[in-house]
Design a protein around this motif. Structure first.
Motif, short mmCIF file in Angstrom:
data_model
loop_
_atom_site.label_atom_id
_atom_site.label_comp_id
_atom_site.label_asym_id
_atom_site.label_seq_id
_atom_site.Cartn_x
_atom_site.Cartn_y
_atom_site.Cartn_z
N ASP A 36 0.86 -1.19 0.00
CA ASP A 36 0.00 0.00 0.00
C ASP A 36 0.89 1.23 0.00
OD1 ASP A 36 -2.84 -1.07 0.51
OD2 ASP A 36 -1.66 -2.08 2.05
N PHE A 37 0.74 2.08 -1.04
CA PHE A 37 1.48 3.33 -1.09
C PHE A 37 0.78 4.28 -2.06
CE2 PHE A 37 3.38 0.43 -4.10
CZ PHE A 37 3.63 1.19 -5.23
N ALA A 38 1.26 5.51 -2.14
CA ALA A 38 0.60 6.56 -2.94
C ALA A 38 0.98 6.46 -4.41
CB ALA A 38 0.96 7.93 -2.39
N LEU A 39 0.18 7.12 -5.24
CA LEU A 39 0.41 7.11 -6.68
C LEU A 39 1.68 7.84 -7.07
CD1 LEU A 39 -3.22 7.83 -7.90
CD2 LEU A 39 -1.89 5.80 -8.46
N LYS A 40 1.95 8.98 -6.40
CA LYS A 40 3.12 9.78 -6.75
C LYS A 40 4.28 9.47 -5.82
CE LYS A 40 0.35 13.40 -8.77
NZ LYS A 40 -0.10 14.77 -8.71
N HIS A 45 7.13 8.45 -0.63
CA HIS A 45 6.66 7.26 -1.35
C HIS A 45 7.60 6.84 -2.49
CE1 HIS A 45 2.72 6.93 0.65
NE2 HIS A 45 2.82 8.25 0.77
N LEU A 46 8.80 7.43 -2.55
CA LEU A 46 9.75 7.08 -3.61
C LEU A 46 10.30 5.66 -3.41
CD1 LEU A 46 11.37 7.80 -6.12
CD2 LEU A 46 13.08 8.83 -4.65
N GLY A 47 10.70 5.32 -2.18
CA GLY A 47 11.24 3.99 -1.89
C GLY A 47 10.26 2.87 -2.22
N PRO A 48 8.99 2.99 -1.74
CA PRO A 48 8.01 1.95 -2.08
C PRO A 48 7.78 1.83 -3.59
CG PRO A 48 7.20 3.30 -0.29
CD PRO A 48 8.48 3.92 -0.75
N ARG A 49 7.75 2.97 -4.28
CA ARG A 49 7.52 2.96 -5.72
C ARG A 49 8.67 2.25 -6.44
NH1 ARG A 49 4.75 6.22 -9.60
NH2 ARG A 49 5.96 6.45 -11.49
N LYS A 50 9.91 2.55 -6.02
CA LYS A 50 11.07 1.91 -6.64
C LYS A 50 11.09 0.41 -6.35
CE LYS A 50 15.92 2.55 -7.51
NZ LYS A 50 17.18 3.15 -7.11
N PHE A 51 10.74 0.03 -5.12
CA PHE A 51 10.66 -1.39 -4.76
C PHE A 51 9.64 -2.09 -5.67
CE2 PHE A 51 8.82 -4.97 -2.54
CZ PHE A 51 9.94 -5.65 -2.07
N PRO A 79 -0.11 6.26 4.82
CA PRO A 79 1.09 5.46 5.13
C PRO A 79 1.46 4.56 3.94
CG PRO A 79 -0.82 4.58 6.28
CD PRO A 79 -1.27 5.85 5.61
N ALA A 80 2.73 4.21 3.91
CA ALA A 80 3.22 3.25 2.91
C ALA A 80 3.67 2.02 3.67
CB ALA A 80 4.38 3.86 2.12
N HIS A 125 14.46 3.99 1.83
CA HIS A 125 15.04 3.68 0.53
C HIS A 125 14.66 2.26 0.11
CE1 HIS A 125 18.11 3.00 -2.57
NE2 HIS A 125 18.15 4.32 -2.67
N SER A 126 14.54 2.03 -1.19
CA SER A 126 14.11 0.72 -1.69
C SER A 126 15.08 -0.40 -1.28
CB SER A 126 13.95 0.75 -3.21
OG SER A 126 15.18 1.06 -3.82
N ASP A 127 16.38 -0.10 -1.20
CA ASP A 127 17.36 -1.11 -0.78
C ASP A 127 17.12 -1.54 0.66
OD1 ASP A 127 18.51 -0.97 -3.27
OD2 ASP A 127 20.17 0.34 -2.65
N GLU A 128 16.77 -0.57 1.52
CA GLU A 128 16.48 -0.89 2.92
C GLU A 128 15.18 -1.70 3.04
OE1 GLU A 128 16.68 2.56 5.49
OE2 GLU A 128 18.27 3.39 4.23
N ILE A 129 14.20 -1.35 2.19
CA ILE A 129 12.94 -2.11 2.19
C ILE A 129 13.23 -3.56 1.81
CG2 ILE A 129 10.68 -2.36 1.06
CD1 ILE A 129 10.70 0.71 0.67
N LEU A 130 14.02 -3.75 0.76
CA LEU A 130 14.36 -5.10 0.30
C LEU A 130 15.13 -5.86 1.38
CD1 LEU A 130 14.41 -7.25 -1.91
CD2 LEU A 130 16.51 -6.21 -2.76
#
Length: 198
Positions: A36-40, A45-51, A79-80, A125-130
């Motif tokens: 769950d994250f935003a459209l933009k 919301h950059l990290g979730p979008r990149k993931f 929230p993301a 960041h997407s790397d931290e999410i991963l």
């Protein structure tokens, strides 16, 4: 027969999908994943979008049977988060994991419990999410085979050669256009001199 260049592009796309961030096999206990994250991309919301763009396709490639649902909202302040659902056969009510287990309507009908692990992805960041995803799921990383490593090196060499060829071709085209401009100016000057003398 397929054009060798076209074959290389297909091979490059396939290797990019098979290997890289997110190329992992999930344990059989995982039943589904929700994002769950935003459209933009702004407001964290950059990290979730990149993931979602880079890692999730590889996860889906290696785990086609696991549903991976993405819900995107237009509310940037929302929230993301990622929810990972784990199947649990039976639980002792005294265990700590039993306290975090929730019985969803779908699992209640089947008589099965699920444990939900969430990852807060906002401003991460997407790397931290991963990295957190890999730790919490216990997924097994996929490494390229020796043949795939050779193919990846060949593609890298071809890309480097293509970049050199593109720069040479660009210089040639720029030189041709410059000469055409010089000739056009010279013609205009010659025409102007000719008209002045007539």
């Amino acid at each position: 027969m397929v054009n060798p260049g076209k074959r290389m592009h297909i091979l490059q796309a396939l290797l990019a999908l098979r290997h890289g961030p997110g190329a992992a096999i999930l344990p059989p206990e995982i039943t589904r994943i929700h994002l769950d994250f935003a459209l933009k991309w702004n407001d964290g919301h950059l990290g979730p979008r990149k993931f979602w763009k880079t890692c999730l396709p590889r996860l889906k490639f290696w785990n086609p049977a696991i549903p991976m649902l993405v819900n995107r909202t237009s509310d940037q302040s929302a929230p993301a988060k990622m929810s990972i659902y784990f199947r649990q056969a039976s639980l002792d009510s005294n265990t700590p994991s039993a306290l975090t287990t929730k019985l969803t309507p779908s699992t209640r009908a089947r008589g099965r419990r699920e444990r939900v692990v969430t990852i807060d992805m906002k401003n991460v960041h997407s790397d931290e999410i991963l990295s957190e995803f890999m730790t919490k799921t216990g997924a097994t990383l996929i490494h390229p085979t020796p043949d795939e490593q050779v193919e990846m090196r060949q593609i890298e060499e071809l890309n480097e050669k293509a970049a050199i060829d593109r720069s040479i071709m660009k210089k040639y085209i720029d030189d041709v256009k410059r000469e055409e401009r010089i000739l056009a100016i010279a013609r205009q000057e010659a025409d102007a001199i000719k008209m002045a003398n007539d």
